[in-house]
Design an enzyme around this catalytic site. Structure first.
Site, PDB file in Angstrom:
ATOM      1  CG  HIS A   1      -1.892   0.985   1.404  1.00 42.21           C
ATOM      2  ND1 HIS A   1      -1.626   2.276   1.801  1.00 42.21           N
ATOM      3  CD2 HIS A   1      -3.221   0.929   1.199  1.00 42.21           C
ATOM      4  CE1 HIS A   1      -2.761   2.961   1.843  1.00 42.21           C
ATOM      5  NE2 HIS A   1      -3.744   2.167   1.484  1.00 42.21           N
TER       6      HIS A   1
ATOM      7  CG  ASP B   1       0.585  -2.365   6.243  1.00 45.20           C
ATOM      8  OD1 ASP B   1      -0.375  -2.497   7.017  1.00 45.20           O
ATOM      9  OD2 ASP B   1       0.527  -1.728   5.169  1.00 45.20           O
TER      10      ASP B   1
ATOM     11  CD  GLN C   1      -6.890  -4.402   4.246  1.00 47.95           C
ATOM     12  OE1 GLN C   1      -7.837  -5.093   4.628  1.00 47.95           O
ATOM     13  NE2 GLN C   1      -7.060  -3.184   3.784  1.00 47.95           N
TER      14      GLN C   1
ATOM     15  CE  LYS D   1      -7.214  -0.120   6.400  1.00 48.14           C
ATOM     16  NZ  LYS D   1      -7.924   0.286   5.194  1.00 48.14           N
TER      17      LYS D   1
ATOM     18  CB  CYS E   1      -3.846   3.310  -1.534  1.00 41.35           C
ATOM     19  SG  CYS E   1      -4.991   4.639  -1.272  1.00 41.35           S
TER      20      CYS E   1
END
Ligand code: PMP
Length: 416
Positions: free
Chosen positions: A125, A203, A206, A229, A371
């Protein structure tokens, strides 16, 4: 709850899902962008403002003590949820983007030198690309990319091994791709990277909302996530960092709360995690993130993962039968490597048009470069993709209605 989750029951906990969009029951398939919020999270925010709104840390009165306790309690909950050892390892920030920038601007500022290599991947991302590009530009460092495999489904193991031999100072890698849903084996990657002397940042924007995650087992040094999220409000996210690393880092911002003592010409920094939380925090956001963690823990993250796998396989089977539709990422035979995110193209129809037809069916999906321009435009060579993403409140009917919407797009644009 039983052995699997009941999305119809869960839907009832989410006030927004009782609404209609364009006269149709709202079907929300954009949770990879941001999740919806259960009533308990919304009520937690109201409860804070109605009953104990006060600034944290310094107040010697009951409601300030309650606010402080709940804020710290939420860090304990989040630490437990992601397998961190102590709440002191959890720094609250606005979102994943801010967490990654914090590492780039503090750890990066003192540890990355001219000619050093920073290893990221082609599926990142923008928030795990641009902060490193900015740092590299400032320092004269080099950015290397782990390449996608030949099918464009996941990362190439060969490319990773080749790059890691160049002994990068940092590996910054996504746990789950927001475009493909591909899951990276961050545990093995971390092990190999550390053997080669790299510091590792994952990261987790997600992954944490959708599957069991344990930062201690992964062995990474830093881990970034966004509350919005994972059922919490916007404006709250976290950076996990190993104590010794966080201890060694300079604070990013100066001001109240991050200090122990201030004189006319010097200051001493506060203990962790407060050293990195200058100024008044997003108090209600932190406390509501704690409520979101409680909600997800009650369901059980393994069940969340199983539910999303089942829905994804169901959707892939249906989508694969549609002529002219191409799904990006792993197929259903590789479901263990795939989360509940499905990006697709439909003939030459622009994803914005696809999205507009979905909208008329009451379905929210995303269309664009997500993104991740280097991946979507640079590797896949497409301007945009349509993306459906699932969460605990989605059921098979949501998929069926989506298939109807796709057939409608094909009719409108007269493709066979
Ligand atoms: N990384 C990944 C993989 C993401 O999917 C996102 C959000 N789409 C981000 C980082 C950035 O998250 P935020 O906008 O909450 O900072």
């Amino acid at each position: 709850m039983g052995s699997r989750i009941d999305p119809d029951k869960i839907k009832k906990d989410f006030p927004i899902l009782k609404n209609k969009m364009n006269g149709k029951p709202l079907i929300y398939l954009d949770s990879a962008a941001t999740s919806q919020k259960p009533k308990i999270v919304i009520d937690t925010i109201t409860d804070y403002y109605e009953n104990y709104n006060a600034n944290i840390h310094r107040g010697i009165y009951k409601i300030a003590e309650t606010a402080t306790e709940r804020y710290i309690e939420s860090k304990r909950k989040l630490a437990g949820f992601i397998g961190a050892e102590k709440f002191e390892e959890i720094i609250y920030v606005r979102n994943t983007t801010e967490a990654i920038n914090l590492v780039a601007l503090t750890w990066g500022a003192s540890n990355i030198k001219k000619g050093d290599r920073i290893l990221i991947s082609e599926m990142e991302h923008h928030s795990n690309i641009v902060p490193w590009q900015m740092l590299a530009k400032k320092k004269g460092a080099i950015i290397d990319y782990i390449k996608m495999d030949k099918n464009g489904e996941g990362l190439s193991d060969g490319s990773f091994l080749e790059q890691i031999e160049k002994e990068p100072k940092l590996l910054a890698i996504t746990h789950v791709s927001n475009v493909l849903g591909s899951i990276n084996d961050v545990k093995s990657m971390t092990k190999i990277a550390k053997k080669n002397g790299a510091t590792v940042l994952v990261d987790g924007a997600q992954s944490v909302p959708h599957m069991p995650v344990n930062v201690n087992e992964i062995g990474c040094d830093f881990f970034a996530l966004s509350g919005h999220k994972m059922l919490a409000p916007t404006g709250i996210g976290a950076l996990y960092g190993k104590m010794d690393l966080l201890d060694s880092m300079e604070p990013l911002f100066g001001g109240g709360d991050m200090i122990k003592n201030v004189g006319f010409d010097s200051y001493t920094t506060n203990d962790l995690p407060w050293k990195f939380e200058a100024g008044t925090s997003n108090i209600e956001g932190g406390i509501a993130l704690g409520a979101a963690v409680d909600y997800l823990e009650k369901i059980g993250m393994q069940k969340v993962r199983e539910h999303e796998k089942e829905l994804t396989v169901y959707a892939l089977e249906k989508l694969n039968k549609i002529k002219g539709l191409k799904v990006f990422g792993y197929g259903k035979e590789n479901i263990e490597k795939r989360g509940g995110v499905i990006s697709f193209s439909l003939d030459k129809i622009h994803p914005h048009d696809v999205s507009a037809v979905f909208d008329s069916f009451g379905i929210a999906i995303r269309a664009g470069h997500h993104c991740a321009m280097p991946l979507v435009r640079g590797i896949f060579k497409v301007g945009a993709l349509s993306r459906m993403s699932f969460y605990i409140y989605n059921n098979k009917r949501d998929v069926d209605v989506s298939i109807d919407a796709i057939n409608s797009v094909k009719n409108i644009f007269k493709v066979k």
